[in-house]
Design a protein around this motif. Structure first.
Motif, mmCIF file in Angstrom:
data_model
loop_
_atom_site.group_PDB
_atom_site.id
_atom_site.type_symbol
_atom_site.label_atom_id
_atom_site.label_comp_id
_atom_site.label_asym_id
_atom_site.label_seq_id
_atom_site.Cartn_x
_atom_site.Cartn_y
_atom_site.Cartn_z
ATOM 1 N N LYS A 175 70.817 -5.256 22.686
ATOM 2 C CA LYS A 175 69.684 -6.133 22.366
ATOM 3 C C LYS A 175 69.920 -6.910 21.072
ATOM 4 O O LYS A 175 69.488 -8.049 20.926
ATOM 5 C CB LYS A 175 68.406 -5.307 22.234
ATOM 6 C CG LYS A 175 67.900 -4.704 23.540
ATOM 7 C CD LYS A 175 66.614 -3.923 23.301
ATOM 8 C CE LYS A 175 66.080 -3.330 24.597
ATOM 9 N NZ LYS A 175 64.830 -2.549 24.372
ATOM 10 N N LYS A 176 70.595 -6.284 20.120
ATOM 11 C CA LYS A 176 70.728 -6.841 18.777
ATOM 12 C C LYS A 176 71.773 -7.942 18.695
ATOM 13 O O LYS A 176 71.600 -8.929 17.974
ATOM 14 C CB LYS A 176 71.108 -5.704 17.813
ATOM 15 C CG LYS A 176 71.296 -6.110 16.363
ATOM 16 C CD LYS A 176 69.979 -6.391 15.678
ATOM 17 C CE LYS A 176 70.207 -6.651 14.186
ATOM 18 N NZ LYS A 176 68.943 -6.958 13.497
ATOM 19 N N TYR A 177 72.876 -7.798 19.430
ATOM 20 C CA TYR A 177 74.019 -8.695 19.286
ATOM 21 C C TYR A 177 74.112 -9.673 20.463
ATOM 22 O O TYR A 177 73.722 -9.354 21.588
ATOM 23 C CB TYR A 177 75.317 -7.904 19.191
ATOM 24 C CG TYR A 177 75.465 -7.113 17.914
ATOM 25 C CD1 TYR A 177 76.172 -7.620 16.833
ATOM 26 C CD2 TYR A 177 74.877 -5.855 17.788
ATOM 27 C CE1 TYR A 177 76.306 -6.889 15.651
ATOM 28 C CE2 TYR A 177 74.997 -5.120 16.612
ATOM 29 C CZ TYR A 177 75.711 -5.644 15.555
ATOM 30 O OH TYR A 177 75.826 -4.922 14.391
ATOM 31 N N CYS A 178 74.677 -10.830 20.158
ATOM 32 C CA CYS A 178 74.979 -11.804 21.208
ATOM 33 C C CYS A 178 76.378 -11.486 21.734
ATOM 34 O O CYS A 178 77.388 -11.744 21.061
ATOM 35 C CB CYS A 178 74.919 -13.218 20.642
ATOM 36 S SG CYS A 178 75.210 -14.492 21.879
ATOM 37 N N LEU A 179 76.437 -10.902 22.911
ATOM 38 C CA LEU A 179 77.691 -10.386 23.454
ATOM 39 C C LEU A 179 78.261 -11.312 24.518
ATOM 40 O O LEU A 179 77.507 -12.002 25.219
ATOM 41 C CB LEU A 179 77.466 -9.002 24.068
ATOM 42 C CG LEU A 179 76.809 -7.953 23.164
ATOM 43 C CD1 LEU A 179 76.498 -6.698 23.970
ATOM 44 C CD2 LEU A 179 77.690 -7.616 21.980
ATOM 45 N N ASP A 180 79.581 -11.305 24.638
ATOM 46 C CA ASP A 180 80.173 -12.024 25.765
ATOM 47 C C ASP A 180 79.908 -11.226 27.046
ATOM 48 O O ASP A 180 79.516 -10.054 26.995
ATOM 49 C CB ASP A 180 81.670 -12.264 25.554
ATOM 50 C CG ASP A 180 82.470 -10.974 25.448
ATOM 51 O OD1 ASP A 180 82.416 -10.150 26.390
ATOM 52 O OD2 ASP A 180 83.149 -10.772 24.425
ATOM 53 N N LYS A 181 80.124 -11.855 28.172
ATOM 54 C CA LYS A 181 79.742 -11.258 29.454
ATOM 55 C C LYS A 181 80.444 -9.930 29.705
ATOM 56 O O LYS A 181 79.819 -8.965 30.158
ATOM 57 C CB LYS A 181 80.052 -12.240 30.591
ATOM 58 C CG LYS A 181 79.588 -11.743 31.953
ATOM 59 C CD LYS A 181 79.861 -12.774 33.040
ATOM 60 C CE LYS A 181 79.409 -12.265 34.396
ATOM 61 N NZ LYS A 181 79.703 -13.247 35.470
ATOM 62 N N ASP A 182 81.738 -9.862 29.411
ATOM 63 C CA ASP A 182 82.497 -8.641 29.689
ATOM 64 C C ASP A 182 81.993 -7.470 28.853
ATOM 65 O O ASP A 182 81.834 -6.356 29.364
ATOM 66 C CB ASP A 182 83.988 -8.866 29.430
ATOM 67 C CG ASP A 182 84.629 -9.771 30.462
ATOM 68 O OD1 ASP A 182 84.035 -9.932 31.548
ATOM 69 O OD2 ASP A 182 85.708 -10.334 30.182
ATOM 70 N N MET A 183 81.758 -7.702 27.566
ATOM 71 C CA MET A 183 81.271 -6.631 26.701
ATOM 72 C C MET A 183 79.857 -6.207 27.095
ATOM 73 O O MET A 183 79.524 -5.009 27.076
ATOM 74 C CB MET A 183 81.305 -7.079 25.237
ATOM 75 C CG MET A 183 80.789 -6.025 24.262
ATOM 76 S SD MET A 183 81.663 -4.435 24.361
ATOM 77 C CE MET A 183 83.262 -4.877 23.684
ATOM 78 N N GLU A 184 79.022 -7.180 27.455
ATOM 79 C CA GLU A 184 77.661 -6.843 27.883
ATOM 80 C C GLU A 184 77.693 -5.958 29.123
ATOM 81 O O GLU A 184 76.979 -4.945 29.200
ATOM 82 C CB GLU A 184 76.876 -8.120 28.177
ATOM 83 C CG GLU A 184 75.433 -7.842 28.610
ATOM 84 C CD GLU A 184 74.705 -9.115 28.970
ATOM 85 O OE1 GLU A 184 73.538 -9.255 28.578
ATOM 86 O OE2 GLU A 184 75.308 -9.958 29.677
ATOM 87 N N LEU B 103 80.179 -4.040 30.121
ATOM 88 C CA LEU B 103 80.753 -2.740 29.778
ATOM 89 C C LEU B 103 79.707 -1.837 29.135
ATOM 90 O O LEU B 103 79.606 -0.648 29.469
ATOM 91 C CB LEU B 103 81.942 -2.936 28.839
ATOM 92 C CG LEU B 103 82.818 -1.705 28.568
ATOM 93 C CD1 LEU B 103 83.387 -1.150 29.871
ATOM 94 C CD2 LEU B 103 83.935 -2.053 27.603
ATOM 95 N N LEU B 104 78.906 -2.381 28.248
ATOM 96 C CA LEU B 104 77.859 -1.591 27.594
ATOM 97 C C LEU B 104 76.779 -1.156 28.580
ATOM 98 O O LEU B 104 76.327 -0.008 28.554
ATOM 99 C CB LEU B 104 77.231 -2.386 26.452
ATOM 100 C CG LEU B 104 77.970 -2.386 25.120
ATOM 101 C CD1 LEU B 104 77.288 -3.310 24.129
ATOM 102 C CD2 LEU B 104 78.058 -0.977 24.541
ATOM 103 N N LEU B 105 76.372 -2.062 29.451
ATOM 104 C CA LEU B 105 75.333 -1.724 30.426
ATOM 105 C C LEU B 105 75.817 -0.666 31.419
ATOM 106 O O LEU B 105 75.095 0.272 31.759
ATOM 107 C CB LEU B 105 74.871 -2.979 31.165
ATOM 108 C CG LEU B 105 74.068 -3.984 30.328
ATOM 109 C CD1 LEU B 105 73.812 -5.255 31.134
ATOM 110 C CD2 LEU B 105 72.744 -3.384 29.860
ATOM 111 N N LYS B 106 77.052 -0.811 31.881
ATOM 112 C CA LYS B 106 77.625 0.186 32.790
ATOM 113 C C LYS B 106 77.772 1.526 32.077
ATOM 114 O O LYS B 106 77.519 2.592 32.664
ATOM 115 C CB LYS B 106 78.973 -0.300 33.329
ATOM 116 C CG LYS B 106 78.844 -1.468 34.293
ATOM 117 C CD LYS B 106 80.191 -2.086 34.645
ATOM 118 C CE LYS B 106 80.000 -3.294 35.566
ATOM 119 N NZ LYS B 106 81.271 -3.954 35.922
ATOM 120 N N GLY B 107 78.171 1.449 30.808
ATOM 121 C CA GLY B 107 78.268 2.675 30.023
ATOM 122 C C GLY B 107 76.921 3.352 29.874
ATOM 123 O O GLY B 107 76.823 4.589 29.943
#
Length: 355
Positions: free
Chosen positions: A258-267, A269-273
């Motif tokens: 929520k805090k950071y503007c992430l690129d699609k791949d990192m977003e 990866l975090l959501l799947k995690g």
């Protein structure tokens, strides 16, 4: 003291590798030799079930029949039997080769997965040693399945789907509990948004209410494991320490997303995690005394060695606090296992100095 001394040695040279910016491949090779050696050179008397499989390996050495009969004899774990029959044909009749091959296989395959995920390898390796290495000296067959499924997930993320499915099939043939890999790969295959994560969490609560129906289904389909499911065996205690690590990582990952503007791949990866960690939290919190669920949960727990390094990539005022708590809890967990001789790992013995 053996395990604590090795931890100190690991931390010291991990710091040196990082300080001098030595290539990560060299670090992974050295730590694989080090940690893999602890597991691979243990005596058959180190680990509660090591001697059992040591004897099974000795029977495999003596087996002279055909492959189909071998598979029927070891129908519960045909992949394990075929693999180690091949090992016996290659390396001869010394039964200590079971420890040597299984120990280095578990670590080497896990390290390959760490390399594919491209996270901070020093954090991943230290976390593995604190949380999983001692366990690998006990339930080795499942740890073989665990490392294979972990690598399967890494290959899946890298879009090597055929190899990923083959490895998952091999893992299931070694330990049927690895069938949870179907759910893990499904999570990794889906495209997630925060709203979908919320829906998945809500649905998991509903599934939780139907758990008795699922237990009956598993009991009727998984031959050889129904006694675990029906409660003939129980795991002892609730692993509060580990659950704190997973809950804190879940909350921290959600906050970062929520805090950071992430690129699609990192977003993604975090959501799947977050989904995988949430699954671990549910199983680890509500079913910590059900041995079958505890065994299944191992396949979710292993991902913590990836997501701790991932979330600590982001610099903020909570980062140091998070790392202090996670590593403090992991060290406490490690110390408890050593001092309580959990899994029969003490005293450490090696076959290298036995007559």
């Amino acid at each position: 003291m053996f395990y604590f001394v090795n931890l100190l040695v690991l931390i010291v040279y991990s710091w040196l590798f990082k300080y001098f910016k030595i290539k990560r491949k060299k670090y992974l090779i050295l730590t694989a030799i080090h940690i893999g050696g602890i597991i691979a050179f243990r005596s058959c008397n180190t680990g509660t079930d090591t001697y059992q499989y040591y004897n099974v390996y000795r029977m495999l050495i003596e087996y002279k029949g055909d492959l189909s009969t071998l598979i029927r004899i070891y129908v519960k774990f045909p992949g394990w039997a075929v693999f180690f029959k091949g090992v016996s044909l290659l390396f001869g009749n010394d039964p200590n080769f079971y420890m040597l091959v299984s120990g280095y296989l578990v670590v080497a395959v896990t390290w390959i997965a760490i390399g594919l995920f491209e996270v901070d390898e020093t954090q991943s390796v230290i976390l593995y040693y604190l949380i999983f290495a001692l366990q690998a000296m006990n339930i080795t067959r499942q740890n073989m399945a665990l490392c294979l499924l972990f690598l399967s997930a890494a290959l899946f993320i890298k879009k090597k789907r055929i190899f990923s499915f083959l490895l998952m099939g091999f893992a299931v043939s070694i330990h049927i509990s690895a069938v949870i890999g179907v759910a893990i790969l499904l999570v990794l295959a889906l495209n997630w948004t925060r709203k979908r994560v919320f829906y998945a969490i809500s649905a998991s609560v509903i599934i939780l209410l139907s758990v008795n129906v699922l237990f009956d289904l598993f009991a009727s389909t998984l031959s050889g494991y129904s006694t675990y499911i029906l409660g003939a065996f129980k795991a002892s205690g609730r692993n509060v320490v580990m659950q704190i690590i997973y809950i804190l990582t879940f909350l921290y990952a959600i906050w970062i997303q929520k805090k950071y503007c992430l690129d699609k791949d990192m977003e993604q990866l975090l959501l799947k995690g977050c989904i995988l960690i949430w699954g671990e939290i549910l199983l680890g919190t509500f079913f910590s005394i059900e041995i079958f669920i505890v065994r299944e949960n191992l396949y979710l727990q292993i991902f913590i060695i990836l997501f701790v390094p991932i979330v600590t990539m982001f610099f903020n005022r909570y980062r140091k606090i998070y790392r202090f708590i996670v590593y403090g809890m992991a060290f406490f967990y490690f110390s408890y296992r050593v001092l309580s001789n959990y899994g029969g790992i003490m005293p450490y013995q090696t076959y290298l100095f036995q007559k």
